[in-house]
Scaffold this motif. Structure first.
Motif, PDB file in Angstrom:
ATOM      1  N   UNK A  79      41.522  41.773  48.963  1.00  0.00           N
ATOM      2  CA  UNK A  79      40.998  40.684  48.873  1.00  0.00           C
ATOM      3  C   UNK A  79      41.321  40.162  47.611  1.00  0.00           C
ATOM      4  N   UNK A  80      41.509  41.083  46.711  1.00  0.00           N
ATOM      5  CA  UNK A  80      41.870  40.652  45.245  1.00  0.00           C
ATOM      6  C   UNK A  80      42.476  41.752  44.577  1.00  0.00           C
ATOM      7  N   UNK A  81      43.986  41.669  44.712  1.00  0.00           N
ATOM      8  CA  UNK A  81      44.908  42.751  44.098  1.00  0.00           C
ATOM      9  C   UNK A  81      44.400  43.136  42.738  1.00  0.00           C
ATOM     10  N   UNK A  82      44.502  44.380  42.292  1.00  0.00           N
ATOM     11  CA  UNK A  82      44.271  44.727  40.874  1.00  0.00           C
ATOM     12  C   UNK A  82      45.504  45.758  40.656  1.00  0.00           C
ATOM     13  N   UNK A  83      45.744  46.022  39.377  1.00  0.00           N
ATOM     14  CA  UNK A  83      46.791  46.895  38.938  1.00  0.00           C
ATOM     15  C   UNK A  83      46.771  48.177  39.384  1.00  0.00           C
ATOM     16  N   UNK A  84      45.472  48.441  39.777  1.00  0.00           N
ATOM     17  CA  UNK A  84      45.330  50.097  39.996  1.00  0.00           C
ATOM     18  C   UNK A  84      45.441  50.308  41.468  1.00  0.00           C
ATOM     19  N   UNK A  85      45.946  49.067  42.019  1.00  0.00           N
ATOM     20  CA  UNK A  85      46.167  49.192  43.421  1.00  0.00           C
ATOM     21  C   UNK A  85      47.727  49.411  43.913  1.00  0.00           C
ATOM     22  N   UNK A  86      48.547  49.301  42.611  1.00  0.00           N
ATOM     23  CA  UNK A  86      49.897  49.613  42.843  1.00  0.00           C
ATOM     24  C   UNK A  86      50.156  51.041  43.522  1.00  0.00           C
ATOM     25  N   UNK A  87      50.958  50.954  44.530  1.00  0.00           N
ATOM     26  CA  UNK A  87      51.092  52.380  45.198  1.00  0.00           C
ATOM     27  C   UNK A  87      51.791  52.171  46.438  1.00  0.00           C
ATOM     28  N   UNK A  88      52.163  53.192  46.910  1.00  0.00           N
ATOM     29  CA  UNK A  88      52.709  53.338  48.381  1.00  0.00           C
ATOM     30  C   UNK A  88      51.739  53.428  49.409  1.00  0.00           C
ATOM     31  N   UNK A  89      51.862  52.402  50.358  1.00  0.00           N
ATOM     32  CA  UNK A  89      50.839  52.436  51.502  1.00  0.00           C
ATOM     33  C   UNK A  89      51.493  52.701  52.689  1.00  0.00           C
ATOM     34  N   UNK A  90      50.864  53.846  53.306  1.00  0.00           N
ATOM     35  CA  UNK A  90      51.562  54.406  54.782  1.00  0.00           C
ATOM     36  C   UNK A  90      50.514  53.925  55.715  1.00  0.00           C
ATOM     37  N   UNK A  91      51.150  53.393  56.919  1.00  0.00           N
ATOM     38  CA  UNK A  91      50.418  53.277  58.149  1.00  0.00           C
ATOM     39  C   UNK A  91      50.800  54.447  58.887  1.00  0.00           C
ATOM     40  N   UNK A  92      49.741  54.877  59.769  1.00  0.00           N
ATOM     41  CA  UNK A  92      50.073  56.080  60.778  1.00  0.00           C
ATOM     42  C   UNK A  92      49.422  55.542  62.007  1.00  0.00           C
TER      43      UNK A  92
END
Lengths: 113, 109
Positions: A79-92
């Protein structure tokens, strides 16, 4: 072959922006998942869904929401991106059996500035 | 204590070597066990499930020790193409899967 497709491989967003990550699977699997992967931490479950419109929180749901309006599609929303959400996101996705294999998408690398 | 623990490595081995990875888990009620492989900048893929009696797939052998709560993966005659991160996955129930952080293997010629 099972295919799990994630809409974006690389995204760069600014703090406070809304982010949508989409995932589509073509094997009619009941279960779909969103994980994030960070170095040294392994994959951590954000949310999963076991049916259309059904969702359950994983281990780290704070700051995220999900939507599953159709069986084949599972979206992750920041909803409101923050710097600690910098990451690799994997769907499965996974069939409904207890020992079913997890099939992953190629991942979406999100950088929040 | 982490629910699933692996030695992060890296394990640097020559081609042809035998290498073994261990993974320990904390919940004795864990039901299913898997090894996944993740190549650099790729998604994880199932390498093999781990059965109580142990199982083998070509050069790969997986073992489960419920009493000591660990699983192992043995790779014989290592190839350059085996270089990857090997991730231990433990299923507690249903869709509750816990991932280890992975062990990096580098096979060198």
């Amino acid at each position: 072959d099972v295919k799990v497709t994630q809409s974006s491989r690389y995204l760069v967003k600014r703090t406070g922006e809304k982010v949508f990550l989409e995932c589509v699977q073509d094997m009619d699997h009941e279960n779909m998942f969103w994980y994030r992967q960070d170095p040294g931490l392994g994959l951590r479950l954000i949310y999963f869904s076991y049916d259309v419109k059904m969702k359950e929180k994983g281990d780290i749901p704070e700051g995220y929401s999900v939507s599953r309006e159709k069986k084949e599609r599972f979206s992750l929303i920041l909803e409101s991106a923050s710097t600690n959400q910098t990451s690799m996101y994997l769907c499965a996705s996974r069939a409904g059996t207890p020992t079913g294999e997890l099939f992953f998408g190629e991942g979406s690398r999100l950088t929040v500035l | 204590r982490k629910e699933v623990e692996q030695d992060p490595g890296p394990f640097n081995v020559p081609e042809g070597a035998t290498v073994a990875f261990n993974c320990t888990y904390s919940n004795s009620a864990s039901q299913s066990f898997f090894w996944y492989r993740q190549d650099c900048r790729k998604e994880p893929k199932l390498l093999m499930s781990v059965y109580s009696s142990g199982n083998e797939d070509g050069r790969f052998t997986a073992q489960l020790n419920r009493a000591s709560q660990y699983i192992s993966l043995l790779i014989r005659d290592s190839k350059l193409s085996d270089s990857a991160t090997y991730i231990c996955v433990v299923s507690l129930y249903g869709n509750k899967l816990v991932f280890g952080a992975g062990t990096i293997l580098r096979v060198k010629s």
